[in-house]
Design a protein around this motif. Structure first.
Motif, PDB file in Angstrom:
ATOM      1  N   THR A  34       0.861  -1.181   0.000  1.00 46.84           N
ATOM      2  CA  THR A  34       0.000   0.000   0.000  1.00 46.84           C
ATOM      3  C   THR A  34       0.901   1.236   0.000  1.00 46.84           C
ATOM      4  O   THR A  34       2.008   1.210   0.533  1.00 46.84           O
ATOM      5  CB  THR A  34      -0.924   0.032   1.220  1.00 46.84           C
ATOM      6  OG1 THR A  34      -0.140   0.223   2.408  1.00 46.84           O
ATOM      7  CG2 THR A  34      -1.708  -1.264   1.342  1.00 46.84           C
ATOM      8  N   ILE A  91      -6.939   3.888   0.243  1.00 48.14           N
ATOM      9  CA  ILE A  91      -7.137   2.873   1.283  1.00 48.14           C
ATOM     10  C   ILE A  91      -8.207   3.273   2.294  1.00 48.14           C
ATOM     11  O   ILE A  91      -8.701   2.415   3.037  1.00 48.14           O
ATOM     12  CB  ILE A  91      -5.831   2.522   2.025  1.00 48.14           C
ATOM     13  CG1 ILE A  91      -5.239   3.753   2.726  1.00 48.14           C
ATOM     14  CG2 ILE A  91      -4.825   1.893   1.095  1.00 48.14           C
ATOM     15  CD1 ILE A  91      -4.150   3.399   3.716  1.00 48.14           C
ATOM     16  N   HIS A 106       2.406  -2.520   4.423  1.00 50.61           N
ATOM     17  CA  HIS A 106       1.468  -1.392   4.558  1.00 50.61           C
ATOM     18  C   HIS A 106       2.273  -0.111   4.766  1.00 50.61           C
ATOM     19  O   HIS A 106       2.715   0.189   5.880  1.00 50.61           O
ATOM     20  CB  HIS A 106       0.526  -1.638   5.724  1.00 50.61           C
ATOM     21  CG  HIS A 106      -0.452  -0.525   5.951  1.00 50.61           C
ATOM     22  ND1 HIS A 106      -1.034   0.196   4.931  1.00 50.61           N
ATOM     23  CD2 HIS A 106      -0.953   0.000   7.113  1.00 50.61           C
ATOM     24  CE1 HIS A 106      -1.844   1.102   5.433  1.00 50.61           C
ATOM     25  NE2 HIS A 106      -1.809   1.011   6.756  1.00 50.61           N
TER      26      HIS A 106
END
Length: 350
Positions: A34, A91, A106
């Motif tokens: 991400t 997100i 992440h």
């Protein structure tokens, strides 16, 4: 991107990747990042590309971010790789992840304090809602093996005494000021990781990054080393806008990427690790090193608003736990890191 720039990055990866065999467990696996089009995401993509070429690991990589077109424009040599897939997604609105994902890094969210002050609510939403959505989606992945949450050294709060900050350090925080929304948001995100690890048995590891430097680190960002290098490349003067005695340390980008992938591979679930350089440098010393790297004739100007500072800001990690657990080392000196960053930006004409 020209061949000289690509060659520089390949050589960076080669030097930092001191034990490529450790990544055999990643062969044929799928990693999702991400914030995948940012500084960290680009370097993960570069290191995965290096490993796929040299070790034939056939790693598949998903890069999830809001602005994938910018990634395509800036690094087309990565965007065109068949094993790299781009997902356009905020997100804060994430519901599901590709079910073939085995590993998650992440790293979403901007560390730029200008964004935190101008958009504090978005900052909080990104790290709370975004982390919640990632972890909630992860509970539905059938082949999930590990999650690496990229936190921040700002979770430690203020440091006025510690020479090197250990993972157990607890500084002071000021939750009633918007200037600390980034650190507070990162603490909330770490708390979510702890909850999901214990309640849902998610295999989560936390990394707390300090400062980095290297290719893809935009020189317009509001950090001293970036601005010093920018000033130097433009012919000077190099401006120190604050306390020149401030102490920081800087890990080179390819070392950062290698350490992250090592943590993903052999890091212990439930642990937190500092990631950064152990070699402190003051801003005054840093400006001089950059001056020497580019041209000794460049002027250095110190424009502090205060003649005397009561406290010296110091953020340098204790990385002894990380070095022991992950068997990593700093392969680039600060002087080499500065030199290679300068060359990359000159070749890139930015």
């Amino acid at each position: 991107m020209n061949d000289a720039i690509r060659h520089l990055i390949i050589e960076d990866c080669r030097k930092s990747c001191t034990d490529a065999n450790i990544f055999d467990d990643l062969k044929g696996q799928t990693i999702l990042v991400t914030g995948g089009t940012g500084f960290i995401g680009k370097w993960i993509a570069e290191m995965v590309t290096f490993l796929n070429v040299t070790q034939k690991l056939e790693i598949n990589l998903y890069l999830l971010a809001r602005d994938i077109q910018k990634f395509k424009d800036e690094v087309p040599h990565l965007a065109e790789k068949q094993y790299i897939k781009l997902i356009s997604q905020d997100i804060r609105n994430l519901h599901d992840l590709p079910e073939e994902v085995n590993y998650i890094i992440h790293a979403a969210g901007s560390p730029d304090n200008r964004d935190h002050v101008s958009q504090p609510l978005r900052t909080l939403e990104t790290f709370y809602k975004g982390t919640f959505n990632v972890l909630d989606s992860a509970t539905r992945l059938p082949g999930l093996k590990k999650i690496l949450h990229i936190s921040s050294h700002t979770v430690y709060g203020k440091n006025n005494d510690e020479t090197f900050i250990k993972e157990s350090f607890l500084g002071t925080l000021e939750p009633n000021t918007v200037n600390h929304v980034y650190g507070e948001s990162k603490i909330i995100a770490e708390t979510l990781c702890s909850v999901y690890k214990n309640q849902f048995r998610l295999p989560i590891i936390i990394l707390r990054p300090f400062a980095f430097i290297g290719p893809y680190h935009a020189l317009e960002k509001p950090w001293a080393i970036n601005n010093f290098i920018r000033d130097g490349i433009l012919g000077g003067p190099i401006r120190i806008l604050g306390n020149g005695s401030t102490i920081r340390s800087y890990l080179y980008a390819s070392d950062m990427a290698y350490w992250i992938l090592k943590a993903l591979t052999i890091g212990q679930v439930g642990e937190s690790y500092n990631i950064g350089s152990k070699f402190p440098v003051s801003l005054d010393e840093l400006a001089k090193k950059i001056q020497q790297s580019i041209s000794p004739s460049i002027e250095i100007l110190s424009r502090s608003s205060k003649e005397n500072y009561a406290n010296i800001s110091r953020f340098v990690p204790d990385i002894s736990k990380t070095v022991k657990a992950l068997a990593v080392e700093e392969t680039h000196t600060l002087e080499d890191s500065i030199s290679r960053t300068v060359v990359w930006n000159q070749l890139n004409k930015k």
